[in-house]
Scaffold this motif. Sequence first.
Motif, PDB file in Angstrom:
ATOM      1  N   THR A 277       0.841  -1.191   0.000  1.00 58.11           N
ATOM      2  CA  THR A 277       0.000   0.000   0.000  1.00 58.11           C
ATOM      3  C   THR A 277       0.881   1.247   0.000  1.00 58.11           C
ATOM      4  OG1 THR A 277      -0.089   0.209   2.409  1.00 58.11           O
ATOM      5  CG2 THR A 277      -1.704  -1.267   1.371  1.00 58.11           C
ATOM      6  N   ALA A 278       0.261   2.397  -0.203  1.00 56.63           N
ATOM      7  CA  ALA A 278       1.016   3.656  -0.213  1.00 56.63           C
ATOM      8  C   ALA A 278       1.710   3.886   1.121  1.00 56.63           C
ATOM      9  CB  ALA A 278       0.079   4.819  -0.533  1.00 56.63           C
ATOM     10  N   ASP A 279       1.027   3.606   2.230  1.00 55.68           N
ATOM     11  CA  ASP A 279       1.635   3.800   3.550  1.00 55.68           C
ATOM     12  C   ASP A 279       2.789   2.829   3.779  1.00 55.68           C
ATOM     13  OD1 ASP A 279      -0.144   5.832   4.090  1.00 55.68           O
ATOM     14  OD2 ASP A 279      -1.483   4.596   5.323  1.00 55.68           O
ATOM     15  N   GLU A 280       2.639   1.596   3.314  1.00 51.84           N
ATOM     16  CA  GLU A 280       3.702   0.606   3.486  1.00 51.84           C
ATOM     17  C   GLU A 280       4.938   0.972   2.668  1.00 51.84           C
ATOM     18  OE1 GLU A 280       0.936  -3.367   4.373  1.00 51.84           O
ATOM     19  OE2 GLU A 280       1.461  -2.806   2.323  1.00 51.84           O
ATOM     20  N   ILE A 281       4.729   1.470   1.464  1.00 53.20           N
ATOM     21  CA  ILE A 281       5.857   1.900   0.639  1.00 53.20           C
ATOM     22  C   ILE A 281       6.621   3.021   1.330  1.00 53.20           C
ATOM     23  CG2 ILE A 281       6.450   3.132  -1.493  1.00 53.20           C
ATOM     24  CD1 ILE A 281       4.255   1.443  -2.863  1.00 53.20           C
ATOM     25  N   LEU A 282       5.903   3.983   1.894  1.00 52.64           N
ATOM     26  CA  LEU A 282       6.556   5.089   2.594  1.00 52.64           C
ATOM     27  C   LEU A 282       7.364   4.568   3.777  1.00 52.64           C
ATOM     28  CD1 LEU A 282       7.066   8.093   2.973  1.00 52.64           C
ATOM     29  CD2 LEU A 282       4.909   8.232   4.247  1.00 52.64           C
ATOM     30  N   ALA A 283       6.790   3.650   4.544  1.00 49.77           N
ATOM     31  CA  ALA A 283       7.508   3.100   5.700  1.00 49.77           C
ATOM     32  C   ALA A 283       8.755   2.340   5.271  1.00 49.77           C
ATOM     33  CB  ALA A 283       6.582   2.189   6.504  1.00 49.77           C
ATOM     34  N   GLU A 284       8.662   1.553   4.200  1.00 53.17           N
ATOM     35  CA  GLU A 284       9.829   0.820   3.716  1.00 53.17           C
ATOM     36  C   GLU A 284      10.941   1.778   3.292  1.00 53.17           C
ATOM     37  OE1 GLU A 284      10.435  -2.405   3.606  1.00 53.17           O
ATOM     38  OE2 GLU A 284       8.497  -3.144   4.302  1.00 53.17           O
ATOM     39  N   TYR A 285      10.570   2.881   2.679  1.00 53.78           N
ATOM     40  CA  TYR A 285      11.556   3.875   2.252  1.00 53.78           C
ATOM     41  C   TYR A 285      12.206   4.566   3.441  1.00 53.78           C
ATOM     42  CZ  TYR A 285      13.330   8.239   0.202  1.00 53.78           C
ATOM     43  OH  TYR A 285      14.123   9.304  -0.162  1.00 53.78           O
ATOM     44  N   LEU A 286      11.402   4.954   4.418  1.00 55.89           N
ATOM     45  CA  LEU A 286      11.909   5.737   5.542  1.00 55.89           C
ATOM     46  C   LEU A 286      12.784   4.922   6.486  1.00 55.89           C
ATOM     47  CD1 LEU A 286       8.656   7.715   6.433  1.00 55.89           C
ATOM     48  CD2 LEU A 286      10.706   8.629   5.316  1.00 55.89           C
ATOM     49  N   TYR A 287      12.492   3.630   6.646  1.00 53.17           N
ATOM     50  CA  TYR A 287      13.150   2.834   7.685  1.00 53.17           C
ATOM     51  C   TYR A 287      14.124   1.795   7.117  1.00 53.17           C
ATOM     52  CZ  TYR A 287       9.939   4.886  11.054  1.00 53.17           C
ATOM     53  OH  TYR A 287       9.247   5.770  11.858  1.00 53.17           O
ATOM     54  N   GLN A 288      14.705   2.042   5.951  1.00 53.26           N
ATOM     55  CA  GLN A 288      15.688   1.113   5.399  1.00 53.26           C
ATOM     56  C   GLN A 288      16.873   0.946   6.347  1.00 53.26           C
ATOM     57  OE1 GLN A 288      16.479   1.677   0.989  1.00 53.26           O
ATOM     58  NE2 GLN A 288      15.291   3.523   1.430  1.00 53.26           N
ATOM     59  N   GLY A 289      17.208  -0.302   6.641  1.00 60.72           N
ATOM     60  CA  GLY A 289      18.331  -0.577   7.521  1.00 60.72           C
ATOM     61  C   GLY A 289      18.065  -0.265   8.980  1.00 60.72           C
ATOM     62  N   GLU A 290      16.815  -0.009   9.330  1.00 65.51           N
ATOM     63  CA  GLU A 290      16.451   0.351  10.710  1.00 65.51           C
ATOM     64  C   GLU A 290      15.361  -0.601  11.185  1.00 65.51           C
ATOM     65  OE1 GLU A 290      18.101   2.551  12.312  1.00 65.51           O
ATOM     66  OE2 GLU A 290      19.142   3.626  10.712  1.00 65.51           O
ATOM     67  N   ALA A 291      15.732  -1.849  11.422  1.00 69.38           N
ATOM     68  CA  ALA A 291      14.752  -2.898  11.698  1.00 69.38           C
ATOM     69  C   ALA A 291      13.964  -2.643  12.974  1.00 69.38           C
ATOM     70  CB  ALA A 291      15.447  -4.256  11.777  1.00 69.38           C
ATOM     71  N   VAL A 292      14.646  -2.248  14.046  1.00 71.81           N
ATOM     72  CA  VAL A 292      13.955  -2.037  15.314  1.00 71.81           C
ATOM     73  C   VAL A 292      13.039  -0.817  15.217  1.00 71.81           C
ATOM     74  CG1 VAL A 292      14.250  -1.534  17.767  1.00 71.81           C
ATOM     75  CG2 VAL A 292      15.778  -3.152  16.644  1.00 71.81           C
ATOM     76  N   ALA A 293      13.533   0.261  14.644  1.00 70.81           N
ATOM     77  CA  ALA A 293      12.707   1.465  14.491  1.00 70.81           C
ATOM     78  C   ALA A 293      11.499   1.164  13.614  1.00 70.81           C
ATOM     79  CB  ALA A 293      13.537   2.600  13.902  1.00 70.81           C
ATOM     80  N   TYR A 294      11.693   0.391  12.564  1.00 72.61           N
ATOM     81  CA  TYR A 294      10.582   0.007  11.681  1.00 72.61           C
ATOM     82  C   TYR A 294       9.513  -0.747  12.472  1.00 72.61           C
ATOM     83  CZ  TYR A 294       8.036  -2.513   8.021  1.00 72.61           C
ATOM     84  OH  TYR A 294       7.048  -3.051   7.226  1.00 72.61           O
ATOM     85  N   SER A 295       9.927  -1.721  13.266  1.00 64.41           N
ATOM     86  CA  SER A 295       8.970  -2.518  14.025  1.00 64.41           C
ATOM     87  C   SER A 295       8.214  -1.658  15.030  1.00 64.41           C
ATOM     88  CB  SER A 295       9.687  -3.663  14.733  1.00 64.41           C
ATOM     89  OG  SER A 295      10.308  -4.520  13.794  1.00 64.41           O
ATOM     90  N   CYS A 296       8.925  -0.759  15.689  1.00 61.25           N
ATOM     91  CA  CYS A 296       8.267   0.153  16.627  1.00 61.25           C
ATOM     92  C   CYS A 296       7.254   1.031  15.904  1.00 61.25           C
ATOM     93  CB  CYS A 296       9.302   1.034  17.318  1.00 61.25           C
ATOM     94  SG  CYS A 296      10.389   0.171  18.474  1.00 61.25           S
ATOM     95  N   ALA A 297       7.659   1.579  14.767  1.00 60.47           N
ATOM     96  CA  ALA A 297       6.779   2.487  14.023  1.00 60.47           C
ATOM     97  C   ALA A 297       5.539   1.773  13.526  1.00 60.47           C
ATOM     98  CB  ALA A 297       7.544   3.106  12.862  1.00 60.47           C
ATOM     99  N   MET A 298       5.701   0.554  13.011  1.00 59.19           N
ATOM    100  CA  MET A 298       4.554  -0.162  12.476  1.00 59.19           C
ATOM    101  C   MET A 298       3.555  -0.532  13.566  1.00 59.19           C
ATOM    102  SD  MET A 298       5.073  -0.019   9.296  1.00 59.19           S
ATOM    103  CE  MET A 298       3.846  -1.119   8.598  1.00 59.19           C
ATOM    104  N   ALA A 299       4.033  -0.663  14.793  1.00 55.23           N
ATOM    105  CA  ALA A 299       3.137  -0.911  15.923  1.00 55.23           C
ATOM    106  C   ALA A 299       2.611   0.388  16.531  1.00 55.23           C
ATOM    107  CB  ALA A 299       3.851  -1.735  16.995  1.00 55.23           C
ATOM    108  N   GLY A 300       3.050   1.523  16.014  1.00 54.15           N
ATOM    109  CA  GLY A 300       2.585   2.807  16.532  1.00 54.15           C
ATOM    110  C   GLY A 300       3.234   3.210  17.836  1.00 54.15           C
ATOM    111  N   LEU A 301       4.412   2.657  18.142  1.00 55.36           N
ATOM    112  CA  LEU A 301       5.107   3.003  19.380  1.00 55.36           C
ATOM    113  C   LEU A 301       5.980   4.238  19.155  1.00 55.36           C
ATOM    114  CD1 LEU A 301       6.218  -0.504  20.691  1.00 55.36           C
ATOM    115  CD2 LEU A 301       3.983   0.627  20.830  1.00 55.36           C
TER     116      LEU A 301
END
Length: 324
Positions: A277-301
């Motif tokens: 989705t558009a939101d998922e594409i943005l998240a993949e772009y923003l959090y490249q190489g940032e696995a922990v930050a990505y997981s936190c963001a996707m959970a809304g933490l």
Amino acid sequence: MTAPPSAGWSGIDGRGWADLEAIRVRLEAGADPNSGVYAFGSYEGKPLHFAAEWGTPETVAELARRVDDVDAEFDDRTALWTAVFARRLDNARALVAAGADPWRPMMAGWSPGRLALAGPTPGLFPIPAGHPGLTSDEAATAAEARRLITALENVDDDHMGVACVADLTAAEAVRRLEARPAGDSAIEAVLADPWADPDAHLGIVGITEVPGGCVVTQPWGYVPSIPEVTLPLSEGTVCYSLFANPRSGNQGLVSRDGAIEDSDTHPGGGDAGGHLTADEILAEYLYQGEAVAYSCAMAGLRLPDARAVVGPPDLWLRLPERDR
């Protein structure tokens, strides 16, 4: 007989796309700049796309002047999109100089130019008159990504297991896991040498309440990412978990409402396929190489700092035997 799609390009690896003379030699020998390529293992694409990600402005320019269409798509994206997503800004500029269109919409309505507005160089391309740019929500998402990545920049996640749970208090997480506080002597032993007694130490995890939910961590193991932990935590909510395997990379698991929604994911891996989705594409772009930050963001933490991940946690817990 028709030549295979990779004819003329086989055997080239990532570094090979930066070798201008080698690229020219292949082209002069008949390699097709418009072909599909299977390169260095399972990677597939067009020569210009590979050069956009792995090459130099010079190899990009050489291929761009030989292709039929500098904006030809492969897997729903142009070479310019690939350069922007990979943050190869020098290559992106070379493609635009060759005629690539930064504002051509593609995956989920994103264009290379609009995606660049969310990245570290929002002024990469002049914005056309009347172009709306980012929405307020997208701009806020990009700003939060920069803040969260900075907050977690000193996290060394090798060997670490992390579970990020939305809208769940630490107390409720403890209840769901049927865990009990770990004794001080056990914590002293595991912190002194986490790998001295793996079987015993895998039963200990840390938990910390943060804005938006809670984080379960194990700096020395995978246990926060196993279904026995994530499924009860995700009942009525969502849990993004990962194990930073030093051998095979980040292994993710998404659990929602007590069931596994997605497994064997690669959080922070930068996958921007057209199925997202558009939101998922943005998240993949923003959090490249940032696995922990990505997981936190996707959970809304919204972690204010790295303590919930690197410790000390609010509470050390011992899990039941079945959850190891």
